[in-house]
Design an enzyme around this catalytic site. Sequence first.
Site, PDB file in Angstrom:
ATOM      1  N   CYS A  14       0.824  -1.207   0.000  1.00  0.00           N
ATOM      2  CA  CYS A  14       0.000   0.000   0.000  1.00  0.00           C
ATOM      3  C   CYS A  14       0.860   1.261   0.000  1.00  0.00           C
ATOM      4  O   CYS A  14       1.931   1.295   0.601  1.00  0.00           O
ATOM      5  CB  CYS A  14      -0.896   0.025   1.220  1.00  0.00           C
ATOM      6  SG  CYS A  14      -1.976  -1.393   1.317  1.00  0.00           S
ATOM      7  N   ARG A  32       5.588   0.220  -5.707  1.00  0.00           N
ATOM      8  CA  ARG A  32       5.479  -0.620  -4.512  1.00  0.00           C
ATOM      9  C   ARG A  32       4.574  -1.828  -4.744  1.00  0.00           C
ATOM     10  O   ARG A  32       4.635  -2.799  -4.001  1.00  0.00           O
ATOM     11  CB  ARG A  32       4.919   0.204  -3.348  1.00  0.00           C
ATOM     12  CG  ARG A  32       5.830   1.315  -2.887  1.00  0.00           C
ATOM     13  CD  ARG A  32       5.110   2.324  -2.039  1.00  0.00           C
ATOM     14  NE  ARG A  32       4.769   1.850  -0.725  1.00  0.00           N
ATOM     15  CZ  ARG A  32       5.484   2.059   0.378  1.00  0.00           C
ATOM     16  NH1 ARG A  32       6.596   2.750   0.309  1.00  0.00           N
ATOM     17  NH2 ARG A  32       5.100   1.593   1.545  1.00  0.00           N
ATOM     18  N   TRP A  88      -2.733  -2.806  -1.768  1.00  0.00           N
ATOM     19  CA  TRP A  88      -2.298  -4.165  -2.095  1.00  0.00           C
ATOM     20  C   TRP A  88      -3.122  -5.061  -1.179  1.00  0.00           C
ATOM     21  O   TRP A  88      -2.955  -5.026   0.047  1.00  0.00           O
ATOM     22  CB  TRP A  88      -0.796  -4.311  -1.834  1.00  0.00           C
ATOM     23  CG  TRP A  88      -0.233  -5.629  -2.253  1.00  0.00           C
ATOM     24  CD1 TRP A  88       0.186  -5.986  -3.500  1.00  0.00           C
ATOM     25  CD2 TRP A  88      -0.014  -6.776  -1.415  1.00  0.00           C
ATOM     26  NE1 TRP A  88       0.649  -7.274  -3.487  1.00  0.00           N
ATOM     27  CE2 TRP A  88       0.547  -7.784  -2.230  1.00  0.00           C
ATOM     28  CE3 TRP A  88      -0.230  -7.048  -0.069  1.00  0.00           C
ATOM     29  CZ2 TRP A  88       0.877  -9.039  -1.736  1.00  0.00           C
ATOM     30  CZ3 TRP A  88       0.108  -8.296   0.421  1.00  0.00           C
ATOM     31  CH2 TRP A  88       0.658  -9.282  -0.407  1.00  0.00           C
ATOM     32  N   ASN A 126      -2.035   1.491   5.807  1.00  0.00           N
ATOM     33  CA  ASN A 126      -1.050   0.553   5.261  1.00  0.00           C
ATOM     34  C   ASN A 126      -0.589  -0.345   6.391  1.00  0.00           C
ATOM     35  O   ASN A 126      -0.036   0.138   7.373  1.00  0.00           O
ATOM     36  CB  ASN A 126       0.146   1.332   4.687  1.00  0.00           C
ATOM     37  CG  ASN A 126       1.269   0.414   4.232  1.00  0.00           C
ATOM     38  OD1 ASN A 126       1.061  -0.786   4.071  1.00  0.00           O
ATOM     39  ND2 ASN A 126       2.451   0.979   4.030  1.00  0.00           N
ATOM     40  N   GLY A 127      -0.823  -1.650   6.256  1.00  0.00           N
ATOM     41  CA  GLY A 127      -0.454  -2.582   7.324  1.00  0.00           C
ATOM     42  C   GLY A 127      -1.644  -3.453   7.647  1.00  0.00           C
ATOM     43  O   GLY A 127      -2.592  -3.536   6.859  1.00  0.00           O
ATOM     44  N   GLU A 134      18.412 -18.205  -5.719  1.00  0.00           N
ATOM     45  CA  GLU A 134      18.023 -16.965  -6.390  1.00  0.00           C
ATOM     46  C   GLU A 134      17.489 -17.256  -7.800  1.00  0.00           C
ATOM     47  O   GLU A 134      16.514 -16.650  -8.240  1.00  0.00           O
ATOM     48  CB  GLU A 134      19.234 -16.009  -6.439  1.00  0.00           C
ATOM     49  CG  GLU A 134      19.004 -14.723  -7.201  1.00  0.00           C
ATOM     50  CD  GLU A 134      17.900 -13.833  -6.616  1.00  0.00           C
ATOM     51  OE1 GLU A 134      17.430 -14.112  -5.503  1.00  0.00           O
ATOM     52  OE2 GLU A 134      17.496 -12.887  -7.309  1.00  0.00           O
ATOM     53  N   LYS A 137      13.823 -16.090  -8.887  1.00  0.00           N
ATOM     54  CA  LYS A 137      13.605 -15.175 -10.017  1.00  0.00           C
ATOM     55  C   LYS A 137      12.655 -15.818 -11.023  1.00  0.00           C
ATOM     56  O   LYS A 137      11.746 -15.186 -11.519  1.00  0.00           O
ATOM     57  CB  LYS A 137      14.970 -14.880 -10.666  1.00  0.00           C
ATOM     58  CG  LYS A 137      15.185 -13.509 -11.153  1.00  0.00           C
ATOM     59  CD  LYS A 137      15.552 -12.456 -10.140  1.00  0.00           C
ATOM     60  CE  LYS A 137      14.660 -12.301  -8.983  1.00  0.00           C
ATOM     61  NZ  LYS A 137      15.161 -11.469  -7.907  1.00  0.00           N
ATOM     62  N   GLU A 141       9.014 -15.953  -9.675  1.00  0.00           N
ATOM     63  CA  GLU A 141       8.416 -14.615  -9.591  1.00  0.00           C
ATOM     64  C   GLU A 141       7.905 -14.113 -10.934  1.00  0.00           C
ATOM     65  O   GLU A 141       6.803 -13.608 -11.019  1.00  0.00           O
ATOM     66  CB  GLU A 141       9.484 -13.595  -9.139  1.00  0.00           C
ATOM     67  CG  GLU A 141       9.652 -13.447  -7.670  1.00  0.00           C
ATOM     68  CD  GLU A 141      10.593 -12.296  -7.361  1.00  0.00           C
ATOM     69  OE1 GLU A 141      10.155 -11.348  -6.735  1.00  0.00           O
ATOM     70  OE2 GLU A 141      11.786 -12.365  -7.755  1.00  0.00           O
ATOM     71  N   HIS A 168      18.542 -36.579  -0.871  1.00  0.00           N
ATOM     72  CA  HIS A 168      17.732 -36.763   0.336  1.00  0.00           C
ATOM     73  C   HIS A 168      16.260 -36.478   0.075  1.00  0.00           C
ATOM     74  O   HIS A 168      15.514 -36.207   1.014  1.00  0.00           O
ATOM     75  CB  HIS A 168      18.285 -35.877   1.466  1.00  0.00           C
ATOM     76  CG  HIS A 168      19.713 -36.183   1.768  1.00  0.00           C
ATOM     77  ND1 HIS A 168      20.092 -37.230   2.585  1.00  0.00           N
ATOM     78  CD2 HIS A 168      20.865 -35.627   1.310  1.00  0.00           C
ATOM     79  CE1 HIS A 168      21.420 -37.284   2.631  1.00  0.00           C
ATOM     80  NE2 HIS A 168      21.907 -36.325   1.857  1.00  0.00           N
ATOM     81  N   LYS A 201       6.624  -4.579  -4.483  1.00  0.00           N
ATOM     82  CA  LYS A 201       8.046  -4.250  -4.434  1.00  0.00           C
ATOM     83  C   LYS A 201       8.495  -4.044  -2.989  1.00  0.00           C
ATOM     84  O   LYS A 201       9.585  -4.438  -2.606  1.00  0.00           O
ATOM     85  CB  LYS A 201       8.298  -2.979  -5.266  1.00  0.00           C
ATOM     86  CG  LYS A 201       9.762  -2.565  -5.354  1.00  0.00           C
ATOM     87  CD  LYS A 201      10.546  -3.503  -6.240  1.00  0.00           C
ATOM     88  CE  LYS A 201      12.013  -3.147  -6.346  1.00  0.00           C
ATOM     89  NZ  LYS A 201      12.802  -4.292  -6.839  1.00  0.00           N
TER      90      LYS A 201
HETATM   91  O1  M6R Z   1      13.447  -4.387  -0.071  1.00  0.00           O
HETATM   92  P1  M6R Z   1      14.048  -5.678   0.366  1.00  0.00           P
HETATM   93  O2  M6R Z   1      15.359  -5.964  -0.213  1.00  0.00           O
HETATM   94  O3  M6R Z   1      14.074  -5.787   1.876  1.00  0.00           O
HETATM   95  O4  M6R Z   1      13.027  -6.780  -0.139  1.00  0.00           O
HETATM   96  C1  M6R Z   1      13.169  -8.119   0.234  1.00  0.00           C
HETATM   97  C2  M6R Z   1      12.326  -9.018  -0.649  1.00  0.00           C
HETATM   98  O5  M6R Z   1      10.973  -8.687  -0.513  1.00  0.00           O
HETATM   99  C3  M6R Z   1      12.719  -8.929  -2.123  1.00  0.00           C
HETATM  100  O6  M6R Z   1      14.057  -9.255  -2.315  1.00  0.00           O
HETATM  101  C4  M6R Z   1      11.845  -9.876  -2.963  1.00  0.00           C
HETATM  102  O7  M6R Z   1      12.143 -11.197  -2.675  1.00  0.00           O
HETATM  103  C5  M6R Z   1      12.051  -9.554  -4.448  1.00  0.00           C
HETATM  104  N1  M6R Z   1      10.785  -9.510  -5.117  1.00  0.00           N
HETATM  105  C6  M6R Z   1      12.901 -10.549  -5.127  1.00  0.00           C
HETATM  106  O8  M6R Z   1      13.016 -10.330  -6.487  1.00  0.00           O
END
Ligand code: M6R
Length: 615
Positions: A2, A27, A74, A100-101, A488, A492, A495, A511, A610
């Site tokens: 948000c 965001r 959001w 927001n929250g 990672e 990626k 996502e 395992h 974001k």
């Molecule tokens: O702003 P931050 O680096 O603290 O964010 C952490 C994660 O939310 C962020 O890295 C998220 O996993 C990304 N979408 C990854 O691409």
Amino acid sequence: MCGIVGYTGLDAVEPILLQGLEKLEYRGYDSAGVGLLRGNSIEVTRASGKLSNLASKFENENSEPGTGIGHTRWATHGAPTSENAHPHQDPSGRVAIVHNGIVENWKELRAKFATGEFSSDTDSEVLAHMIAALLAQGESLVSAVRRTLNEAAGAFSLVILDSSQPDVLIAARKGNAGGLVVGLADDGTYVASDMSALLTYTRKFFFLEPGEIATLKPSSVTIYSEEGREVTRQPYQATHDLTEVGKGQYPHYMMKEIYEQSDVLVSSLQGRYNGLSNTIDLSTEFEGSAISKDRIQGITRCLLVGMGTSMHACMVGRHYLERFGGIPTEVDNAAEFRYRRPLLDSNTLVISVTQSGETVDTLAAMDEAKRADCLQITICNTPGAQSTRLADLSLLLGAGAEISVASTKTLLASIMALHAVSLFLGKARETLTSEIEAEQVVNALQLPSAVSTVLGNSEKLFEVARKYAASEHFLFLGRGLGYPVALEGALKLKEVSYIHAEGYSAGEMKHGPIALVNDAMPTVAVCTRGDVHEKMLSNVEQIKARGGRVISLVTDGDDSFDKLADDCITLPDVDPALGPIPSIVALQLLAYGIARERGLDIDQPRNLAKTVTVE
Ligand code: M6R
């Protein structure tokens, strides 16, 4: 997540709110709304979907000066519909809020404070009812907000309009779920979730701390502490510019940000890595901070905390802190850290990695560390963000705005900041030899050109992406420094392409995960030069023996996977300690290429935000 914007003053309010919300779009959100004070009533306009849907409702409106609030939502409680979009009002329409929250006890509060029917499924709406109910009982606006903060469980930011006080906005914070920054200018007073929404109008800011409430009037701001005392605070003068970021020649921000990485590495190295003396120097950054030479000598352990991609940076950084810094180091997922009662003391160095500096879990971990009097460094890309205000020392990434929800360039910059800080600490603690320091500096300085080589080879990666784009499952394997790279790569891919991808330590494969291997589940194996190269070779053999298809990342000149892997992606030969850098870039391109083949909304993938400001 948000985003909040508010304004009271002499300028036309609605363009300020819409432009501010536009700046906060990065965001992530799924609906938006504004509330404007017109005479003695509040006019609320809301729309689901993109901000343009909301803006179109104002096309033929005359903008007027005054007071108003805006919000991008959001969804957490209730679908992303216009009914659930903010602002929310009490049934009489006297009060409007943007939030927001999360209000954790919203159901109990609804039973206790309802002033009529609820018109949304949100946890937020009850806050408008509560404030209106308390105002009706004769409480002042500030004390009604204070009681609301006290009664509502959770962490959140809130901005409130009261139609009977047309020149006033109230802003309040509880806990660490999204910041609020108040901006002062000649024409009026502003509030927003972060500075980026306001840099066009002012550079003079007050950050609200958790528990604080601010009363904003067109030419003044009064801040009250959690205990209700008036707070005197020097304004923060922003010196950075709001970079107007466009996509340039690139079809997506993600691609642009991937391609910027060679330059980002140059800025990460500049000022810290000296190529003439082959030494590392962070003394200007450490100077004057609480992390003095004596405190550095006394550090007994280091904890690295972060979430998502930033946590993967921490996992790489752990190798550096142990190997170059000579400090026993652990990595914690920040969301887990606070709930396992960690044992901390003032000789523990906590390093938080967060590109936004506003991630709620990371901030909560930092709060925990602060209570234990730990030394704290934050590695962050956002000047003035909450994490930089909590830490004893901030190492800013200077990577420029990262717009794509999927983090790319800030990961590389974070890894380099961890590399630099490890070398610096090792040197200060006299556990690092000048030979290793020099070797690392020389090797790090070769990274921008290594990354350019990977980028120059992107067509090969896009070819592989086309070949595998229809797969619904992927396995990513790596060992040692290749393990966080595998995690990672999987993150990626899932996502941006919505493909099910699992990242594992290759040693873990036998395992359990090997049961998944068949020709419909390709494996991406990080097999670049280093201590675990032979182990990766046998892991790949095991996958091939079970009919799996393998894409191997290999170092230029290594032909050991040529006959084994289905596809080999050749990467420049860099020092194995820095091997994650080119490998990560290759996996970013692979994920991007697959998502592009699938025609997806790469920069704003579904369900993601974001800046993650709720638990
Ligand atoms: O702003 P931050 O680096 O603290 O964010 C952490 C994660 O939310 C962020 O890295 C998220 O996993 C990304 N979408 C990854 O691409």
